[in-house]
Scaffold this motif. Structure first.
Motif: not given
Length: 288
Positions: A197-213
């Motif tokens: 669930e925590v990773l899902d929350i993180v993913a939702k926010q990271l999907s809105e930007i283009s930064n490398k991970i």
């Protein structure tokens, strides 16, 4: 006072001794007061030992040795009831402060013209306007993740297993184990529901930007033996499992710069290599 003549014709003065010293009181009263104070403190300690469990006693010990690390409050608490023991009709709540993941303020953050935290982060980040804008964008992502996690009651007990910080490289998100609260099922790369669930929350926010991970996997020093696998394989498998979960929630595969498994070679500084905190996933959202 009496006066008389001595054998040589001089005057001799005699004074009667005072019945008691000036100021009154006796030394035994002071000693008795100290004794009663000591006994009261002793019975208070014995009561605390009888009324608390091992975890609560550790928190109390930390409170008196490191006052800034804990807080004691009377009444209700947002934390689970395990931290509460009843005293008559009232309750004493013992809660550990968690500086890594504070509950977000309801007030909006100050703007660039203010003197709040955002300008301070920008001053530390250095660089030009573009670099500072990147820092501000990642800071806002961090706050959104914090708010989303804090809004879910089922994640409150795991809030102190998530640390986020701004670095020169970008935003670092660290999720780590605690005793009896692991991220993964033992000896596998299968995520526990709360970590998923925590990773899902993180993913939702990271999907809105283009930064490398970049995603790192770490284990503790306890040997992992399953067939031909070791901590090297386990840490890599878990880093890749985190990548799959994030990718499944809207982050494209080309956003991932690297997936790394460090095994047990990089324990958290100042910790025992066997400490559960060393079993962790580190997600670095790089500045562009």
């Amino acid at each position: 006072m009496a006066e008389g003549a001595n054998g040589e014709g001089g005057i001799v003065k005699k004074c009667k001794q005072k019945k008691c010293e000036e100021g009154g009181g006796s030394a035994w009263e002071v000693a008795y007061g100290d004794f009663m104070t000591s006994m009261m403190a002793f019975f208070l300690v014995m009561w605390l030992i009888a009324a608390t469990n091992v975890k609560q006693r550790k928190i109390l010990s930390t409170y008196f040795t490191q006052p800034g690390a804990t807080s004691l409050t009377e009444g209700s608490s947002m934390l689970p009831s395990k931290g509460v023991f009843n005293i008559g009709s009232k309750s004493l709540t013992i809660s550990q402060r968690i500086p890594e993941m504070p509950l977000p303020s309801t007030k909006s953050p100050k703007t660039m013209k203010g003197r709040g935290l955002i300008p301070k982060i920008l001053r530390k980040s250095g660089g030009g306007i573009g670099h500072q804008k990147q820092t501000l964008n990642l800071y806002n992502i961090m706050k959104k993740i914090q708010q989303a996690i804090a809004s879910r009651k089922e994640l409150l007990q795991y809030r102190n297993q998530i640390k986020m910080e701004m670095t020169e490289e970008g935003l670092r998100i660290i999720i780590f184990d605690k005793n009896k609260r692991p991220m993964f099922y033992p000896g596998s790369d299968q995520l526990e529901p709360w970590a998923k669930e925590v990773l899902d929350i993180v993913a939702k926010q990271l999907s809105e930007i283009s930064n490398k991970i970049v995603i790192e996997g770490h284990t503790d020093a306890h040997p992992y033996v399953a067939g031909n696998l070791s901590n090297w394989e386990l840490s890599t498998m878990r880093a890749n499992a985190a990548r799959r979960e994030i990718q499944a929630n809207g982050v494209s595969s080309d956003r991932f710069d690297s997936i790394i498994g460090y095994g047990d070679t990089r324990p958290v500084p100042g910790t025992n290599p066997d400490d559960p905190i060393n079993r962790r996933i580190v997600i670095l959202v790089k500045k562009i």
